[in-house]
Motif scaffolding. Structure first.
Motif, PDB file in Angstrom:
ATOM      1  N   TRP A 184       0.837  -1.207   0.000  1.00  0.00           N
ATOM      2  CA  TRP A 184       0.000   0.000   0.000  1.00  0.00           C
ATOM      3  C   TRP A 184       0.870   1.255   0.000  1.00  0.00           C
ATOM      4  N   LEU A 185       1.966   1.239   0.739  1.00  0.00           N
ATOM      5  CA  LEU A 185       2.878   2.381   0.736  1.00  0.00           C
ATOM      6  C   LEU A 185       3.503   2.556  -0.648  1.00  0.00           C
ATOM      7  N   GLY A 186       3.803   1.434  -1.306  1.00  0.00           N
ATOM      8  CA  GLY A 186       4.286   1.523  -2.684  1.00  0.00           C
ATOM      9  C   GLY A 186       3.231   2.122  -3.604  1.00  0.00           C
ATOM     10  N   LEU A 187       1.963   1.728  -3.384  1.00  0.00           N
ATOM     11  CA  LEU A 187       0.867   2.313  -4.152  1.00  0.00           C
ATOM     12  C   LEU A 187       0.785   3.809  -3.928  1.00  0.00           C
ATOM     13  N   LEU A 188       0.945   4.235  -2.669  1.00  0.00           N
ATOM     14  CA  LEU A 188       0.910   5.660  -2.354  1.00  0.00           C
ATOM     15  C   LEU A 188       2.022   6.412  -3.088  1.00  0.00           C
ATOM     16  N   SER A 189       3.201   5.825  -3.159  1.00  0.00           N
ATOM     17  CA  SER A 189       4.310   6.484  -3.851  1.00  0.00           C
ATOM     18  C   SER A 189       4.040   6.606  -5.343  1.00  0.00           C
ATOM     19  N   THR A 190       3.409   5.592  -5.938  1.00  0.00           N
ATOM     20  CA  THR A 190       3.085   5.680  -7.373  1.00  0.00           C
ATOM     21  C   THR A 190       1.998   6.716  -7.625  1.00  0.00           C
ATOM     22  N   VAL A 191       1.059   6.847  -6.676  1.00  0.00           N
ATOM     23  CA  VAL A 191       0.026   7.882  -6.816  1.00  0.00           C
ATOM     24  C   VAL A 191       0.664   9.262  -6.793  1.00  0.00           C
ATOM     25  N   ILE A 192       1.599   9.465  -5.863  1.00  0.00           N
ATOM     26  CA  ILE A 192       2.285  10.760  -5.785  1.00  0.00           C
ATOM     27  C   ILE A 192       3.044  11.036  -7.079  1.00  0.00           C
ATOM     28  N   GLY A 193       3.717  10.004  -7.607  1.00  0.00           N
ATOM     29  CA  GLY A 193       4.462  10.175  -8.850  1.00  0.00           C
ATOM     30  C   GLY A 193       3.560  10.512 -10.029  1.00  0.00           C
ATOM     31  N   CYS A 194       2.426   9.788 -10.143  1.00  0.00           N
ATOM     32  CA  CYS A 194       1.486  10.049 -11.250  1.00  0.00           C
ATOM     33  C   CYS A 194       0.895  11.452 -11.160  1.00  0.00           C
TER      34      CYS A 194
ATOM     35  N   SER B 174       2.756   9.156 -21.790  1.00  0.00           N
ATOM     36  CA  SER B 174       4.073   9.735 -21.518  1.00  0.00           C
ATOM     37  C   SER B 174       4.523   9.464 -20.085  1.00  0.00           C
ATOM     38  N   ILE B 175       3.605   9.067 -19.217  1.00  0.00           N
ATOM     39  CA  ILE B 175       3.957   8.706 -17.841  1.00  0.00           C
ATOM     40  C   ILE B 175       3.601   7.231 -17.608  1.00  0.00           C
ATOM     41  N   SER B 176       3.792   6.422 -18.639  1.00  0.00           N
ATOM     42  CA  SER B 176       3.377   5.020 -18.586  1.00  0.00           C
ATOM     43  C   SER B 176       4.063   4.241 -17.465  1.00  0.00           C
ATOM     44  N   ASP B 177       5.318   4.571 -17.158  1.00  0.00           N
ATOM     45  CA  ASP B 177       6.025   3.839 -16.103  1.00  0.00           C
ATOM     46  C   ASP B 177       5.318   4.001 -14.757  1.00  0.00           C
TER      47      ASP B 177
ATOM     48  N   PHE C 183       1.449   1.904 -10.746  1.00  0.00           N
ATOM     49  CA  PHE C 183       0.247   2.162  -9.950  1.00  0.00           C
ATOM     50  C   PHE C 183      -0.740   1.003 -10.064  1.00  0.00           C
ATOM     51  N   PHE C 184      -1.040   0.585 -11.296  1.00  0.00           N
ATOM     52  CA  PHE C 184      -1.979  -0.521 -11.495  1.00  0.00           C
ATOM     53  C   PHE C 184      -1.452  -1.806 -10.870  1.00  0.00           C
ATOM     54  N   ALA C 185      -0.162  -2.070 -11.040  1.00  0.00           N
ATOM     55  CA  ALA C 185       0.425  -3.300 -10.505  1.00  0.00           C
ATOM     56  C   ALA C 185       0.380  -3.321  -8.986  1.00  0.00           C
ATOM     57  N   MET C 186       0.712  -2.203  -8.346  1.00  0.00           N
ATOM     58  CA  MET C 186       0.706  -2.150  -6.886  1.00  0.00           C
ATOM     59  C   MET C 186      -0.713  -2.311  -6.344  1.00  0.00           C
ATOM     60  N   SER C 187      -1.678  -1.677  -6.977  1.00  0.00           N
ATOM     61  CA  SER C 187      -3.067  -1.808  -6.537  1.00  0.00           C
ATOM     62  C   SER C 187      -3.550  -3.245  -6.695  1.00  0.00           C
TER      63      SER C 187
ATOM     64  N   LEU D 298      -5.015  -2.694 -17.040  1.00  0.00           N
ATOM     65  CA  LEU D 298      -3.560  -2.762 -17.159  1.00  0.00           C
ATOM     66  C   LEU D 298      -3.139  -3.292 -18.524  1.00  0.00           C
ATOM     67  N   ILE D 299      -3.835  -4.327 -19.007  1.00  0.00           N
ATOM     68  CA  ILE D 299      -3.493  -4.908 -20.311  1.00  0.00           C
ATOM     69  C   ILE D 299      -3.698  -3.899 -21.430  1.00  0.00           C
ATOM     70  N   THR D 300      -4.831  -3.208 -21.409  1.00  0.00           N
ATOM     71  CA  THR D 300      -5.107  -2.240 -22.469  1.00  0.00           C
ATOM     72  C   THR D 300      -4.167  -1.043 -22.396  1.00  0.00           C
ATOM     73  N   PHE D 301      -3.735  -0.689 -21.179  1.00  0.00           N
ATOM     74  CA  PHE D 301      -2.796   0.432 -21.062  1.00  0.00           C
ATOM     75  C   PHE D 301      -1.419   0.038 -21.585  1.00  0.00           C
ATOM     76  N   ILE D 302      -0.973  -1.170 -21.238  1.00  0.00           N
ATOM     77  CA  ILE D 302       0.326  -1.630 -21.728  1.00  0.00           C
ATOM     78  C   ILE D 302       0.338  -1.714 -23.249  1.00  0.00           C
ATOM     79  N   SER D 303      -0.802  -2.113 -23.829  1.00  0.00           N
ATOM     80  CA  SER D 303      -0.899  -2.185 -25.294  1.00  0.00           C
ATOM     81  C   SER D 303      -1.120  -0.815 -25.927  1.00  0.00           C
ATOM     82  N   ARG D 304      -1.164   0.229 -25.089  1.00  0.00           N
ATOM     83  CA  ARG D 304      -1.333   1.618 -25.543  1.00  0.00           C
ATOM     84  C   ARG D 304      -2.605   1.793 -26.385  1.00  0.00           C
ATOM     85  N   SER D 305      -3.661   1.182 -25.904  1.00  0.00           N
ATOM     86  CA  SER D 305      -4.949   1.275 -26.585  1.00  0.00           C
ATOM     87  C   SER D 305      -5.838   2.288 -25.877  1.00  0.00           C
TER      88      SER D 305
END
Length: 328
Positions: free
Chosen positions: A142-152, A168-171, A176-180, A234-241
């Protein structure tokens, strides 16, 4: 944003996602009303008020997200339909621009609700296990999720860059999706495992239908509902759809619906278990019933307090377990 030949245009996805979100939002409104009605009739007013407040927060966030999305659609197709953008002109370029105010707003709301929903799952995991050691890994996630939220959010709220794409902020978004996803899956698995072990132990002495089995199914169903939607996003985002925006907007009402359904279904399971026990106890006692007293499954404020206490009247031991709202 340049759209591939096989991809859906960004303005088309905006219409589809809004229709899907508002359809599920209507369902969530009905479920919210049913949840409040059940909680107001609770025998534990203090705990019921706390759960009503939490349900209301979910309802308010999902409502704000749906309204902001509707305003964004009006901006793109009405107010700024003739505006020029660096990547093109018209609604297609507007809905591809991640720097737009309402796009940033709906992502802020989604991030807050995701943090809240996952925090509730982790907290309930602690309530079930009654030890900090059991939630060390979920809390770390959850703390990792919080850090990704701050980054996004930092990237989205950064210097105004017209035409900036979400990819452009795909990383940050992928993280974020993976941590959640992992936070929800691991916390839900810990909850389900604890309830399964308690139910297995209690079934040795129970002569009446138990409520832990239905609770276990509720936990699994709610976890699957949210996890599947998140995986598709997550799948559709990785495929950039562009179709990822459809699933992203669906996540808001799905989180609220999962939360409401857990409360409603567990309340129904408790009622059915109580009715079944009343029928059994109304029968004349048999020779076996006199020798072996039934196990009493006491579920105080089950839908509100998250604690399930199974008392073994044969050996006098007490086992505790709990339930989760969502995916949750």
């Amino acid at each position: 944003m340049a759209t591939s030949r096989n991809d859906i245009a960004s303005d088309t996805t905006a219409i589809i996602s809004l229709a899907c979100e508002w359809g599920l939002y209507g369902v969530s409104v009905l479920l919210y009303g049913a949840t409040v009605r059940r909680l107001t009739s609770s025998r534990a007013p203090r705990v019921g008020r706390r759960m009503i407040a939490l349900a209301t927060v979910f309802f308010a966030l999902s409502t704000a997200h749906a309204i902001a999305n509707l305003i964004r659609l009006n901006e793109g197709f009405v107010n700024k339909r003739d505006s020029s953008f660096p990547n093109g002109s018209g609604p297609t370029a507007f809905f591809s621009d991640a720097s737009q105010t309402y796009f940033v707003a709906i992502n802020d709301i989604y991030s807050i609700q995701t943090l809240l929903a996952d925090a509730v799952v982790v907290y309930r995991c602690y309530v079930v296990w009654q030890t900090v050691k059991a939630i060390l890994f979920p809390v770390t996630l959850w703390l990792g999720l919080l850090s990704t939220v701050i980054g996004c959010l930092y990237q989205l709220h950064g210097p105004n860059q017209p035409g900036k794409e979400i990819f452009s902020i795909s990383d940050w978004v992928n993280a974020f999706f993976a941590m959640s996803l992992f936070t929800n899956l691991i916390s839900t698995s810990l909850l389900a495992f604890k309830i399964w072990t308690v139910n297995k132990e209690a079934s040795k002495y129970r002569t009446t239908p138990g409520v832990l089995g239905p609770i276990l199914r509720v936990i699994i169903d709610s976890g699957i509902l949210y996890s599947v939607t998140l995986i598709l996003t997550l799948i559709t985002f990785i495929s950039r759809s562009n179709s990822q925006f459809i699933f992203l907007d669906l996540l808001m009402p799905v989180m609220a619906i999962s939360f409401y359904l857990v409360i409603i279904r567990i309340s129904m399971a408790r009622r059915d278990c109580s009715n079944s026990r009343d029928v059994i106890e109304s029968k004349p006692p048999s020779r076996i019933d006199c020798q072996l007293r039934p196990v009493e499954v006491n579920i105080p404020q089950l839908t509100e307090h998250d604690v399930v206490e199974t008392t073994d009247e044969v050996n006098g031991t007490a086992l505790k377990s709990g339930h989760t709202p969502d995916p949750l």
